[in-house]
Design a protein around this motif. Structure first.
Motif, PDB file in Angstrom:
ATOM      1  N   GLU A  57     -38.041  30.678  -7.266  1.00  0.00           N
ATOM      2  CA  GLU A  57     -37.565  32.011  -6.905  1.00  0.00           C
ATOM      3  C   GLU A  57     -36.433  32.359  -7.860  1.00  0.00           C
ATOM      4  OE1 GLU A  57     -38.943  33.812  -4.650  1.00  0.00           O
ATOM      5  OE2 GLU A  57     -40.059  32.375  -3.460  1.00  0.00           O
ATOM      6  N   CYS A  58     -36.233  33.642  -8.058  1.00  0.00           N
ATOM      7  CA  CYS A  58     -35.186  34.106  -8.959  1.00  0.00           C
ATOM      8  C   CYS A  58     -34.476  35.280  -8.303  1.00  0.00           C
ATOM      9  CB  CYS A  58     -35.809  34.531 -10.289  1.00  0.00           C
ATOM     10  SG  CYS A  58     -34.613  35.054 -11.512  1.00  0.00           S
ATOM     11  N   VAL A  59     -33.154  35.207  -8.209  1.00  0.00           N
ATOM     12  CA  VAL A  59     -32.354  36.276  -7.621  1.00  0.00           C
ATOM     13  C   VAL A  59     -31.374  36.759  -8.683  1.00  0.00           C
ATOM     14  CG1 VAL A  59     -30.729  36.893  -5.786  1.00  0.00           C
ATOM     15  CG2 VAL A  59     -32.505  35.193  -5.341  1.00  0.00           C
ATOM     16  N   ARG A  60     -31.337  38.082  -8.885  1.00  0.00           N
ATOM     17  CA  ARG A  60     -30.392  38.672  -9.842  1.00  0.00           C
ATOM     18  C   ARG A  60     -29.420  39.553  -9.071  1.00  0.00           C
ATOM     19  NH1 ARG A  60     -33.048  41.472 -14.824  1.00  0.00           N
ATOM     20  NH2 ARG A  60     -33.460  43.021 -13.240  1.00  0.00           N
ATOM     21  N   PHE A  61     -28.129  39.418  -9.381  1.00  0.00           N
ATOM     22  CA  PHE A  61     -27.091  40.221  -8.744  1.00  0.00           C
ATOM     23  C   PHE A  61     -26.489  41.171  -9.769  1.00  0.00           C
ATOM     24  CE2 PHE A  61     -27.305  36.434  -6.171  1.00  0.00           C
ATOM     25  CZ  PHE A  61     -27.206  36.930  -4.885  1.00  0.00           C
ATOM     26  N   PHE A  62     -26.568  42.461  -9.483  1.00  0.00           N
ATOM     27  CA  PHE A  62     -25.901  43.476 -10.294  1.00  0.00           C
ATOM     28  C   PHE A  62     -24.670  43.916  -9.503  1.00  0.00           C
ATOM     29  CE2 PHE A  62     -28.999  44.272 -13.590  1.00  0.00           C
ATOM     30  CZ  PHE A  62     -30.173  43.802 -13.033  1.00  0.00           C
ATOM     31  N   THR A  63     -23.498  43.642 -10.027  1.00  0.00           N
ATOM     32  CA  THR A  63     -22.251  43.996  -9.361  1.00  0.00           C
ATOM     33  C   THR A  63     -21.367  44.751 -10.340  1.00  0.00           C
ATOM     34  OG1 THR A  63     -21.106  41.976 -10.007  1.00  0.00           O
ATOM     35  CG2 THR A  63     -22.377  41.876  -7.956  1.00  0.00           C
ATOM     36  N   GLU A  64     -20.187  45.117  -9.912  1.00  0.00           N
ATOM     37  CA  GLU A  64     -19.238  45.796 -10.796  1.00  0.00           C
ATOM     38  C   GLU A  64     -19.000  44.959 -12.058  1.00  0.00           C
ATOM     39  OE1 GLU A  64     -16.832  48.888 -11.972  1.00  0.00           O
ATOM     40  OE2 GLU A  64     -18.016  48.841 -10.130  1.00  0.00           O
ATOM     41  N   ARG A  65     -18.878  43.659 -11.895  1.00  0.00           N
ATOM     42  CA  ARG A  65     -18.620  42.772 -13.034  1.00  0.00           C
ATOM     43  C   ARG A  65     -19.882  42.349 -13.768  1.00  0.00           C
ATOM     44  NH1 ARG A  65     -13.926  38.899 -10.529  1.00  0.00           N
ATOM     45  NH2 ARG A  65     -12.481  40.596 -10.167  1.00  0.00           N
ATOM     46  N   HIS A  66     -21.006  42.465 -13.143  1.00  0.00           N
ATOM     47  CA  HIS A  66     -22.276  42.038 -13.738  1.00  0.00           C
ATOM     48  C   HIS A  66     -23.238  43.221 -13.849  1.00  0.00           C
ATOM     49  CE1 HIS A  66     -20.693  38.259 -11.943  1.00  0.00           C
ATOM     50  NE2 HIS A  66     -21.056  37.799 -13.128  1.00  0.00           N
ATOM     51  N   ARG A  67     -22.793  44.286 -14.477  1.00  0.00           N
ATOM     52  CA  ARG A  67     -23.631  45.484 -14.619  1.00  0.00           C
ATOM     53  C   ARG A  67     -24.710  45.302 -15.678  1.00  0.00           C
ATOM     54  NH1 ARG A  67     -19.862  50.816 -14.372  1.00  0.00           N
ATOM     55  NH2 ARG A  67     -18.316  49.708 -13.176  1.00  0.00           N
ATOM     56  N   SER A  68     -24.295  44.980 -16.876  1.00  0.00           N
ATOM     57  CA  SER A  68     -25.235  44.869 -17.995  1.00  0.00           C
ATOM     58  C   SER A  68     -26.004  43.556 -17.983  1.00  0.00           C
ATOM     59  CB  SER A  68     -24.490  44.997 -19.323  1.00  0.00           C
ATOM     60  OG  SER A  68     -23.851  46.249 -19.385  1.00  0.00           O
ATOM     61  N   TYR A  69     -25.337  42.502 -17.587  1.00  0.00           N
ATOM     62  CA  TYR A  69     -25.941  41.177 -17.562  1.00  0.00           C
ATOM     63  C   TYR A  69     -25.784  40.605 -16.155  1.00  0.00           C
ATOM     64  CZ  TYR A  69     -25.660  41.826 -22.562  1.00  0.00           C
ATOM     65  OH  TYR A  69     -25.794  42.335 -23.822  1.00  0.00           O
ATOM     66  N   PRO A  70     -26.837  40.703 -15.342  1.00  0.00           N
ATOM     67  CA  PRO A  70     -26.718  40.271 -13.950  1.00  0.00           C
ATOM     68  C   PRO A  70     -26.515  38.762 -13.814  1.00  0.00           C
ATOM     69  CG  PRO A  70     -29.009  40.686 -14.478  1.00  0.00           C
ATOM     70  CD  PRO A  70     -28.201  41.136 -15.667  1.00  0.00           C
ATOM     71  N   LEU A  71     -25.866  38.390 -12.725  1.00  0.00           N
ATOM     72  CA  LEU A  71     -25.744  36.987 -12.356  1.00  0.00           C
ATOM     73  C   LEU A  71     -27.111  36.556 -11.855  1.00  0.00           C
ATOM     74  CD1 LEU A  71     -24.052  34.456 -11.648  1.00  0.00           C
ATOM     75  CD2 LEU A  71     -23.609  35.536  -9.435  1.00  0.00           C
ATOM     76  N   ILE A  72     -27.654  35.465 -12.403  1.00  0.00           N
ATOM     77  CA  ILE A  72     -28.999  35.016 -12.042  1.00  0.00           C
ATOM     78  C   ILE A  72     -28.916  33.651 -11.379  1.00  0.00           C
ATOM     79  CG2 ILE A  72     -31.277  34.345 -12.914  1.00  0.00           C
ATOM     80  CD1 ILE A  72     -30.812  36.339 -15.214  1.00  0.00           C
ATOM     81  N   ILE A  73     -29.570  33.544 -10.226  1.00  0.00           N
ATOM     82  CA  ILE A  73     -29.695  32.267  -9.531  1.00  0.00           C
ATOM     83  C   ILE A  73     -31.182  31.978  -9.422  1.00  0.00           C
ATOM     84  CG2 ILE A  73     -29.273  30.994  -7.400  1.00  0.00           C
ATOM     85  CD1 ILE A  73     -26.852  32.834  -6.952  1.00  0.00           C
ATOM     86  N   GLN A  74     -31.565  30.800  -9.842  1.00  0.00           N
ATOM     87  CA  GLN A  74     -32.975  30.437  -9.857  1.00  0.00           C
ATOM     88  C   GLN A  74     -33.128  29.039  -9.284  1.00  0.00           C
ATOM     89  OE1 GLN A  74     -34.577  31.044 -13.755  1.00  0.00           O
ATOM     90  NE2 GLN A  74     -36.356  29.782 -13.374  1.00  0.00           N
ATOM     91  N   GLY A  75     -34.183  28.826  -8.507  1.00  0.00           N
ATOM     92  CA  GLY A  75     -34.396  27.513  -7.928  1.00  0.00           C
ATOM     93  C   GLY A  75     -35.756  27.379  -7.285  1.00  0.00           C
ATOM     94  N   PRO A  76     -36.043  26.188  -6.777  1.00  0.00           N
ATOM     95  CA  PRO A  76     -37.360  25.918  -6.200  1.00  0.00           C
ATOM     96  C   PRO A  76     -37.634  26.712  -4.929  1.00  0.00           C
ATOM     97  CG  PRO A  76     -35.881  24.095  -5.788  1.00  0.00           C
ATOM     98  CD  PRO A  76     -35.153  25.050  -6.685  1.00  0.00           C
ATOM     99  N   SER A  77     -38.899  27.008  -4.737  1.00  0.00           N
ATOM    100  CA  SER A  77     -39.343  27.680  -3.521  1.00  0.00           C
ATOM    101  C   SER A  77     -40.206  26.686  -2.763  1.00  0.00           C
ATOM    102  CB  SER A  77     -40.159  28.919  -3.886  1.00  0.00           C
ATOM    103  OG  SER A  77     -40.739  29.459  -2.731  1.00  0.00           O
ATOM    104  N   ALA A  78     -39.672  26.174  -1.687  1.00  0.00           N
ATOM    105  CA  ALA A  78     -40.412  25.132  -0.952  1.00  0.00           C
ATOM    106  C   ALA A  78     -40.337  25.385   0.546  1.00  0.00           C
ATOM    107  CB  ALA A  78     -39.858  23.765  -1.302  1.00  0.00           C
ATOM    108  N   GLY A  79     -40.655  26.582   0.978  1.00  0.00           N
ATOM    109  CA  GLY A  79     -40.642  26.889   2.404  1.00  0.00           C
ATOM    110  C   GLY A  79     -39.480  27.770   2.777  1.00  0.00           C
ATOM    111  N   ALA A  80     -39.466  28.168   4.033  1.00  0.00           N
ATOM    112  CA  ALA A  80     -38.494  29.141   4.528  1.00  0.00           C
ATOM    113  C   ALA A  80     -37.045  28.706   4.345  1.00  0.00           C
ATOM    114  CB  ALA A  80     -38.772  29.436   5.994  1.00  0.00           C
TER     115      ALA A  80
END
Length: 113
Positions: A57-80
């Motif tokens: 799974e990949c989650v991108r955060f666009f915030t005041e500080r991360h407008r142009s280059y979002p903070l990206i969190i990526q990791g395994p998807s193994a159930g709920a």
């Protein structure tokens, strides 16, 4: 129905490939606007969603500080218990209590499956 959906998706994949893209399932939350979107988006082959393995799974955060280059969190998807949506819920909850009001105004979530 299954055959029809497969045919439509095959067409979609081929059309995206002609443009140098791949289709990805993307969900977005805009906390400021109070909107949620779930859609299939054609992304370029070099986009983080295109190169994220199917088991992640990949989650991108666009915030005041991360407008142009979002903070990206990526990791395994193994159930709920370990999906990006569970991670997002926890991070949004923490962010509401920890970030400054200036950067709290807009959080966008995008998940690729």
């Amino acid at each position: 129905l299954y055959t029809k959906v497969n045919a439509l998706m095959k067409e979609r994949v081929e059309s995206a490939a002609e443009m140098g893209c791949v289709p990805r399932h993307v969900s977005s939350i805009d906390a400021k606007a109070g909107t949620i979107e779930v859609k299939i988006v054609d992304v370029p082959l070099n986009h983080v969603f295109a190169i994220t393995p199917p088991s992640c799974e990949c989650v991108r955060f666009f915030t005041e500080r991360h407008r142009s280059y979002p903070l990206i969190i990526q990791g395994p998807s193994a159930g709920a218990d370990s999906t990006a949506s569970a991670l997002l819920a926890e991070l949004v909850n923490l962010m509401r209590n920890k970030v400054s009001p200036k950067s709290r105004h807009r959080v966008v979530r995008e998940i690729v499956n």
